[in-house]
Design an enzyme around this catalytic site. Structure first.
Site, PDB file in Angstrom:
ATOM      1  N   GLY A 185      33.052  46.384 -21.868  1.00 22.16           N
ATOM      2  CA  GLY A 185      33.350  47.681 -22.036  1.00 22.16           C
ATOM      3  C   GLY A 185      34.468  47.971 -22.892  1.00 22.16           C
ATOM      4  O   GLY A 185      35.284  48.949 -22.828  1.00 22.16           O
ATOM      5  N   LEU A 186      34.400  47.256 -23.882  1.00 21.29           N
ATOM      6  CA  LEU A 186      35.458  47.054 -25.127  1.00 21.29           C
ATOM      7  C   LEU A 186      34.678  47.654 -26.371  1.00 21.29           C
ATOM      8  O   LEU A 186      35.291  47.494 -27.203  1.00 21.29           O
ATOM      9  CB  LEU A 186      36.098  45.838 -25.245  1.00 21.29           C
ATOM     10  CG  LEU A 186      36.898  45.374 -23.891  1.00 21.29           C
ATOM     11  CD1 LEU A 186      37.667  44.273 -24.311  1.00 21.29           C
ATOM     12  CD2 LEU A 186      38.144  46.502 -23.481  1.00 21.29           C
ATOM     13  N   ASP A 245      33.775  56.217 -28.864  1.00 24.61           N
ATOM     14  CA  ASP A 245      33.993  54.689 -29.341  1.00 24.61           C
ATOM     15  C   ASP A 245      34.159  54.812 -30.970  1.00 24.61           C
ATOM     16  O   ASP A 245      34.772  53.962 -31.264  1.00 24.61           O
ATOM     17  CB  ASP A 245      32.860  54.035 -28.435  1.00 24.61           C
ATOM     18  CG  ASP A 245      33.078  53.767 -27.250  1.00 24.61           C
ATOM     19  OD1 ASP A 245      34.238  54.364 -26.734  1.00 24.61           O
ATOM     20  OD2 ASP A 245      32.215  52.957 -26.540  1.00 24.61           O
ATOM     21  N   GLY A 259      29.541  43.031 -23.443  1.00 23.31           N
ATOM     22  CA  GLY A 259      29.351  43.621 -21.912  1.00 23.31           C
ATOM     23  C   GLY A 259      30.830  43.845 -21.265  1.00 23.31           C
ATOM     24  O   GLY A 259      30.658  43.765 -20.122  1.00 23.31           O
ATOM     25  N   SER A 279      32.219  46.896 -27.966  1.00 23.89           N
ATOM     26  CA  SER A 279      31.589  45.893 -29.046  1.00 23.89           C
ATOM     27  C   SER A 279      30.393  46.677 -29.778  1.00 23.89           C
ATOM     28  O   SER A 279      30.099  46.421 -30.929  1.00 23.89           O
ATOM     29  CB  SER A 279      31.229  44.333 -28.050  1.00 23.89           C
ATOM     30  OG  SER A 279      30.100  44.952 -27.166  1.00 23.89           O
ATOM     31  N   SER A 280      29.836  47.305 -29.176  1.00 20.81           N
ATOM     32  CA  SER A 280      28.296  47.916 -29.720  1.00 20.81           C
ATOM     33  C   SER A 280      28.858  48.788 -30.877  1.00 20.81           C
ATOM     34  O   SER A 280      28.465  48.692 -31.996  1.00 20.81           O
ATOM     35  CB  SER A 280      27.530  48.599 -28.813  1.00 20.81           C
ATOM     36  OG  SER A 280      28.063  49.702 -28.063  1.00 20.81           O
ATOM     37  N   TYR A 304      24.410  54.214 -16.603  1.00 24.57           N
ATOM     38  CA  TYR A 304      25.143  55.319 -17.642  1.00 24.57           C
ATOM     39  C   TYR A 304      24.423  56.327 -17.869  1.00 24.57           C
ATOM     40  O   TYR A 304      24.755  57.536 -17.775  1.00 24.57           O
ATOM     41  CB  TYR A 304      25.601  54.444 -18.964  1.00 24.57           C
ATOM     42  CG  TYR A 304      26.272  55.264 -20.061  1.00 24.57           C
ATOM     43  CD1 TYR A 304      27.695  55.493 -19.746  1.00 24.57           C
ATOM     44  CD2 TYR A 304      25.637  56.195 -20.812  1.00 24.57           C
ATOM     45  CE1 TYR A 304      28.513  56.179 -20.824  1.00 24.57           C
ATOM     46  CE2 TYR A 304      26.304  56.877 -21.531  1.00 24.57           C
ATOM     47  CZ  TYR A 304      27.712  56.944 -21.758  1.00 24.57           C
ATOM     48  OH  TYR A 304      28.385  57.744 -22.692  1.00 24.57           O
TER      49      TYR A 304
END
Length: 306
Positions: free
Chosen positions: A45-46, A93, A43, A48-49, A142
Site C-alpha cells: 500500500g505504499l 499516487d 503489496g 510501488s506500482s 478496490y
C-alpha cells in the site's frame, strides 16, 4: 514495434502499459535493456506500482530525449495502470511520486488537478509499519469500492443533477438522503464524504501546527476506513491500537488499498526510536510475525539520477 497488447497478469504489465501509452502519445521509443531495482515493498500500500510506472516512463523519455510536464506524465502513468493492469486507480499516487518535496505533504484536488505543498512540522516523525500481509488491488476489492461509490453518485444524481461526484455532497445532506442509498452503498459514500472533510481539516491543522487535532483526524480516518469503507483487517487494526497505546504517538491510520499493507504513524520526534522498538516487539508478540518499519520522512519526487 511488437509490444504485446494482451494483459498477462504479471508485473511486466506495468512497464508494457507505460510503453504503449508513451507510443500512443507520440514518443518514439528506442530499443532498450532495462534493469529494475526497487526497495519499496510490494503489496504494502505504499504506491510501488505508481513509482514503478513513473520510473519506467522517465527512463524511456530520457532515452527518447523527450521532456513531459509532470501532470501529463502522471496522467500517462495512471492510464497505463487502468488500461493495461486493470486497476481503476486515481491519480494521487502518480502525482505524489512526481511532485513530492522534502518536508512537505501534498494537498491535491483531484478534480481541478491543482496541488499545494503543506509543510509537515519538524517536531513530528512519520513511521510506517508493515503488517507483512500483501494486498492486491487489481484482485477486485478496490474496483468494487469504486463501483459502489459510482453507484451512490448515480442514485443521488437522479434526485439532484448537480451532484457529479461524492465531493459534491455534504455530511448533513448525505444523512438527509440516506433513504436513497441501500446498504452498503450508503456506508461507502459516508466514508468518502466524511474523509473529504477530514482532509480539508487536516490541511488547516498542519498549517496551524496543531498536531493534536491532526492525530485525532488520523484515528477518525482509520475508524471510517474500517467500519464504513470496510477495507481494513485485524492486523491493521491491531497496529493502530498498539500505536494509540504509546504515549509518544500523535495519530495512526492504515494507508493504501487495505486488506493488509501498512499503517502510517505520526510520532513525536523524541519518541520515534522508542516507538519503532516497542511497536515491532508488540506486533511480533501478538502475531509471531516480525513487521518491517520504514522512515516516512517526506523526500523529493522522482527524477533522473545524475
Amino acid at each position: 514495434d511488437a509490444l504485446p497488447m494482451q494483459r498477462r497478469g504479471e508485473w511486466s504489465d506495468y512497464v508494457r502499459g507505460v510503453l504503449i501509452e508513451l507510443r500512443e502519445a507520440g514518443v518514439h521509443l528506442h530499443g532498450a535493456d532495462l534493469r529494475i531495482h526497487g526497495n519499496i515493498p510490494l503489496g504494502a500500500g505504499l504506491s510501488s506500482s505508481a513509482s514503478f510506472e513513473v520510473a519506467a516512463a522517465l527512463a524511456m523519455l530520457a532515452l527518447a530525449r523527450v521532456q513531459m510536464p509532470p501532470l501529463d506524465l502522471a496522467k500517462l502513468a495512471q492510464r497505463a495502470e487502468i488500461r493495461h493492469v486493470g486497476t481503476r486507480c486515481g491519480i494521487m499516487d502518480q502525482l505524489a511520486v512526481l511532485c513530492a518535496q522534502p518536508g512537505h505533504a501534498l494537498f491535491l484536488d483531484t478534480r481541478s488537478l491543482q496541488w499545494e505543498q503543506i509543510a509537515v512540522p519538524r517536531e513530528a516523525s512519520i513511521v510506517i509499519c508493515n503488517t507483512m500481509i500483501e494486498h492486491e488491488l487489481a484482485s477486485g476489492a478496490y474496483n468494487e469500492r469504486r463501483s459502489q461509490c459510482e453507484r451512490a453518485v448515480a442514485l443521488l444524481h437522479g434526485r439532484y443533477p448537480q451532484i457529479r461526484a461524492l465531493r459534491d455532497v455534504g455530511v448533513e445532506q448525505l444523512a438527509e438522503l440516506k433513504s436513497l442509498l441501500p446498504s452498503p452503498i450508503f456506508e461507502r459514500a459516508r466514508h468518502v464524504v466524511t474523509e473529504n472533510g477530514r482532509v480539508m481539516e487536516a490541511v488547516r491543522a498542519l498549517q496551524a501546527n496543531d498536531l493534536s487535532r491532526l492525530g485525532a483526524l488520523m484515528y477518525e480516518s482509520h475508524a471510517s476506513l474500517r467500519d464504513d469503507y470496510a477495507v481494513s483487517c485485524p492486523q491493521l487494526d491491531m497496529l493502530v491500537e498498539m500505536a494509540r497505546s504509546f504515549e509518544g504517538t500523535i495519530g495512526a491510520r492504515m494507508t493504501g488499498g487495505g486488506f493488509g499493507g501498512c499503517t502510517v504513524n505520526l510520532v513525536h520526534r523524541d519518541y520515534a526510536a522508542e516507538f519503532r522498538e516497542r511497536i515491532a516487539q508488540a506486533y511480533q508478540r501478538e502475531t509471531g510475525v516480525v513487521p518491517e518499519l520504514y522512515d516516512g520522512t517526506p523526500s523529493a519526487g522522482a527524477a533522473l539520477v545524475p
